[in-house]
Design a protein around this motif. Structure first.
Motif, PDB file in Angstrom:
ATOM      1  N   ARG A   1       0.845  -1.209   0.000  1.00 54.58           N
ATOM      2  CA  ARG A   1       0.000   0.000   0.000  1.00 54.58           C
ATOM      3  C   ARG A   1       0.877   1.256   0.000  1.00 54.58           C
ATOM      4  O   ARG A   1       0.660   2.185  -0.763  1.00 54.58           O
ATOM      5  CB  ARG A   1      -0.910  -0.003   1.240  1.00 54.58           C
ATOM      6  N   ILE A   2       1.923   1.233   0.846  1.00 50.36           N
ATOM      7  CA  ILE A   2       2.834   2.383   0.921  1.00 50.36           C
ATOM      8  C   ILE A   2       3.465   2.625  -0.450  1.00 50.36           C
ATOM      9  O   ILE A   2       3.548   3.747  -0.938  1.00 50.36           O
ATOM     10  CB  ILE A   2       3.938   2.143   1.978  1.00 50.36           C
ATOM     11  N   MET A   3       3.891   1.507  -1.095  1.00 51.92           N
ATOM     12  CA  MET A   3       4.566   1.641  -2.388  1.00 51.92           C
ATOM     13  C   MET A   3       3.624   2.215  -3.439  1.00 51.92           C
ATOM     14  O   MET A   3       4.059   2.929  -4.342  1.00 51.92           O
ATOM     15  CB  MET A   3       5.092   0.271  -2.837  1.00 51.92           C
ATOM     16  N   GLU A   4       2.333   1.886  -3.320  1.00 49.84           N
ATOM     17  CA  GLU A   4       1.378   2.346  -4.324  1.00 49.84           C
ATOM     18  C   GLU A   4       0.931   3.781  -4.061  1.00 49.84           C
ATOM     19  O   GLU A   4       0.831   4.584  -4.972  1.00 49.84           O
ATOM     20  CB  GLU A   4       0.175   1.407  -4.310  1.00 49.84           C
ATOM     21  N   GLU A   5       0.685   4.089  -2.772  1.00 54.11           N
ATOM     22  CA  GLU A   5       0.039   5.368  -2.466  1.00 54.11           C
ATOM     23  C   GLU A   5       1.010   6.493  -2.116  1.00 54.11           C
ATOM     24  O   GLU A   5       0.683   7.659  -2.234  1.00 54.11           O
ATOM     25  CB  GLU A   5      -0.945   5.187  -1.304  1.00 54.11           C
ATOM     26  N   GLU A   6       2.187   6.157  -1.603  1.00 55.59           N
ATOM     27  CA  GLU A   6       3.075   7.203  -1.121  1.00 55.59           C
ATOM     28  C   GLU A   6       4.352   7.242  -1.956  1.00 55.59           C
ATOM     29  O   GLU A   6       4.797   6.222  -2.463  1.00 55.59           O
ATOM     30  CB  GLU A   6       3.438   6.937   0.349  1.00 55.59           C
ATOM     31  N   GLU A   7       4.914   8.415  -2.036  1.00 55.99           N
ATOM     32  CA  GLU A   7       6.175   8.532  -2.769  1.00 55.99           C
ATOM     33  C   GLU A   7       7.307   8.340  -1.776  1.00 55.99           C
ATOM     34  O   GLU A   7       7.723   9.275  -1.110  1.00 55.99           O
ATOM     35  CB  GLU A   7       6.259   9.890  -3.444  1.00 55.99           C
ATOM     36  N   MET A   8       7.758   7.114  -1.665  1.00 55.48           N
ATOM     37  CA  MET A   8       8.730   6.807  -0.629  1.00 55.48           C
ATOM     38  C   MET A   8       9.742   5.808  -1.175  1.00 55.48           C
ATOM     39  O   MET A   8       9.360   4.836  -1.816  1.00 55.48           O
ATOM     40  CB  MET A   8       7.975   6.159   0.539  1.00 55.48           C
ATOM     41  N   ALA A   9      11.016   6.068  -0.919  1.00 58.83           N
ATOM     42  CA  ALA A   9      12.026   5.068  -1.261  1.00 58.83           C
ATOM     43  C   ALA A   9      12.155   4.148  -0.052  1.00 58.83           C
ATOM     44  O   ALA A   9      12.046   4.602   1.088  1.00 58.83           O
ATOM     45  CB  ALA A   9      13.354   5.753  -1.545  1.00 58.83           C
TER      46      ALA A   9
END
Lengths: 315, 234
Positions: A198-206
């Motif tokens: 979910r984080i990978m899909e929704e947030e811009e985060m490395a």
């Protein structure tokens, strides 16, 4: 994608009595925004030390050399106060044991809220609303109840999701997750994987994900680095490496999986205080030659990836 | 002779202030044949470890019977029960906690031999045998548990229980704390030993792939009840 993190020739060692433990030797890699890099390897190979070095959580006796540049800033040379501000705000950290990462004396709500109050000017009420939102995204239908819980009242899987909520609530640019699924049973591991997806899909985060669970690595990684005895031995596109590993250690590691027949790698990993000369994997490698015993191989490009192996380079 | 549990129930009192009864096992029946490996799976709290401890005779069920060679183990004479405990051995997830941290591996293995009734002149031979079974380097003997790897400790734990030549072995998450390559070594060692000795095993794990690899049959526990019992391929 622009470059977020650049690590050059990172080495970490510890001196204990007459012994020098070389935990990490000459590790270099970079990380772009939105990219998921997984570091995989066995216990003691140095992967967690890299996570701690980036987060600035190494013990003071650690001897560190090399460069860790985050958004062009050298993390080694910035003052500790600046580093503390980065940690939790721009760099989120999920550590291995959620029960130890949470304070047993404070409620979950208090601990997640603390991250917001420490790094922003938001009011307590606004912070509470943010915490409730984060917990709801994490799959908790009634965040009000969860916020009043103490860590001992929740399972290991729930606590790990609380830690992830706390580490990601300020949408950091870089999330470092050190063995986030270790010690959890399969269905809890699935919850944590779903959360990362979910984080990978929704947030811009490395994300730098450190794990010894190859199934988790395969599900989440864009790029993978295989570590052995303090060094990266193979690094490249995760799908390509899982499809066709080049380094004999990577092949051995994948062959050890039950679904691949549980073929063990002979011998054991060397103690980091007594590193062998030549290729560090040569005592366990069935294909070693005289050059493997004599010369230490460099990490070099072969096809689409970096590999540290004399044999792969000579083929 | 198979090892069997019949309609086992187990309740604990749970809670910090007000104790509330909690049913961990709700009527579990299971039979393990000689030479067979039964994989036992289930989430945390499903009752796997409680069932293992009851089978090993380390815990008593609230009701139900454990049958070995046709007799209920809790109705056995003391000497018979002692012999049962030798015949049915257990390996735990964290074997380091089962080894005395103050003793070298050599001393710990000596104790095992003595408990098995080996005289002073046979101790050295007994230790040699244990090292051979576990595929261990004699170098480990002078070390303390915190000076050796998790894989080596698990090999010592296996060698130690196998010295009693058990008919059945209960393994509670024996490889969960190990790396995959060490896990592969332990699973292969277990397979070899089982082929040689024909002992029956109950292998508890939450890792589906591991259980499928090692087991002849996979039993799943959910909320204290067996929810399925089928070959590993299904």
């Amino acid at each position: 994608m622009s470059r977020l993190l650049d690590i050059k020739n990172l080495s970490v060692s510890f001196v204990s009595g007459e012994e020098t433990v070389r935990a990490v030797t000459d590790v270099s890699f970079d990380l772009c925004e939105d990219e998921v890099l997984t570091l995989v390897g066995e216990t003691g190979c140095g992967k967690s030390i890299i996570a701690h070095a980036i987060s600035g959580l190494l013990p003071p006796e650690a001897l560190v050399s090399g460069e860790i540049r985050y958004k062009e800033k050298d993390l080694q040379s910035i003052p500790e106060e600046e580093r503390v501000l980065l940690r939790g705000c721009e760099i989120g950290i999920v550590l291995q044991n959620p029960s130890r990462a949470l304070n047993p004396l404070y409620t979950i709500g208090h601990q997640i809220r603390e991250t917001i109050l420490r790094h922003t000017e938001k009011s307590k009420e606004e912070s509470n609303r943010m915490v409730a939102g984060a917990l709801r995204r994490m799959g908790f239908s009634d965040p009000g109840i969860e916020m009043k819980r103490y860590p001992f009242e929740s399972s290991g899987g729930m606590n790990q999701r609380f830690v992830i909520a706390s580490s990601t609530i300020l949408s950091p640019d870089l999330l470092i997750a050190d063995e986030p699924t270790t010690g959890l049973d399969r269905s809890r591991i699935q919850d944590v994987i779903t959360e990362f997806e979910r984080i990978m899909e929704e947030e811009e985060m490395a994300i730098i994900l450190i794990t010894h669970d190859l199934a988790v690595a395969r599900r989440l990684a864009d790029r993978i680095g295989i570590m052995y005895a303090g060094e990266v031995v193979e690094m490249g596109d995760a799908n390509r490496i899982f499809e066709e590993p080049y380094h004999p250690y990577t092949k051995g590691l994948f062959g050890s999986l039950p679904e691949n027949g549980c073929v063990p790698i002979p011998g054991v990993s060397p103690p980091m205080s007594r590193i062998v000369s030549g290729c560090r994997f040569h005592p366990r490698c069935g294909k070693r030659t005289a050059v493997c015993e004599r010369d230490h191989p460099q990490l070099g490009m072969i096809d689409d990836r970096y590999v540290r192996c004399h044999l792969c380079h000579s083929q | 002779m198979p090892l069997a549990v019949e309609n086992i129930e187990k309740s604990y009192l749970r809670g910090h202030f007000r104790k509330v009864p909690f049913d961990v096992l709700k009527g579990v029946s299971l039979e393990i044949q000689e030479g067979e490996t039964v994989g036992l799976m289930g989430d945390s709290g499903s009752g796997k470890s409680t069932l293992a401890r009851i089978l090993a005779g380390l815990d008593r069920p609230t009701s139900g019977r454990i049958l070995y060679e046709g007799s209920d183990i809790h109705r056995m004479k003391r000497s018979e029960f002692r012999s049962y405990r030798r015949s049915v051995q257990m390996v735990f997830q964290d074997p380091a906690s089962a080894l005395n941290p103050m003793k070298t591996i050599s001393r710990s293995l000596e104790d095992v031999a003595r408990l098995a009734g080996v005289g002073s002149d046979g101790i050295e031979e007994a230790i040699r045998e244990m090292l051979a079974v576990g595929g261990l380097d004699p170098e480990v003997l002078r070390r303390y548990p915190d000076q050796i790897s998790g894989g080596q400790i698990q090999r010592i734990a296996l060698a130690r229980v196998l010295f009693h030549r058990p008919s059945y072995l209960i393994l509670d998450e024996p490889t969960s704390a190990l790396d995959v390559s060490v896990q592969a070594q332990i699973l292969q060692l277990l397979r070899t030993i089982q082929k040689e000795t024909g002992m029956g095993c109950l292998f508890i794990s939450h890792d589906e792939a591991v259980v499928r690899f090692i087991s002849d049959r996979v039993v799943r526990l959910a909320d204290g009840e067996i929810s399925s019992d089928e070959p590993p391929g299904i």
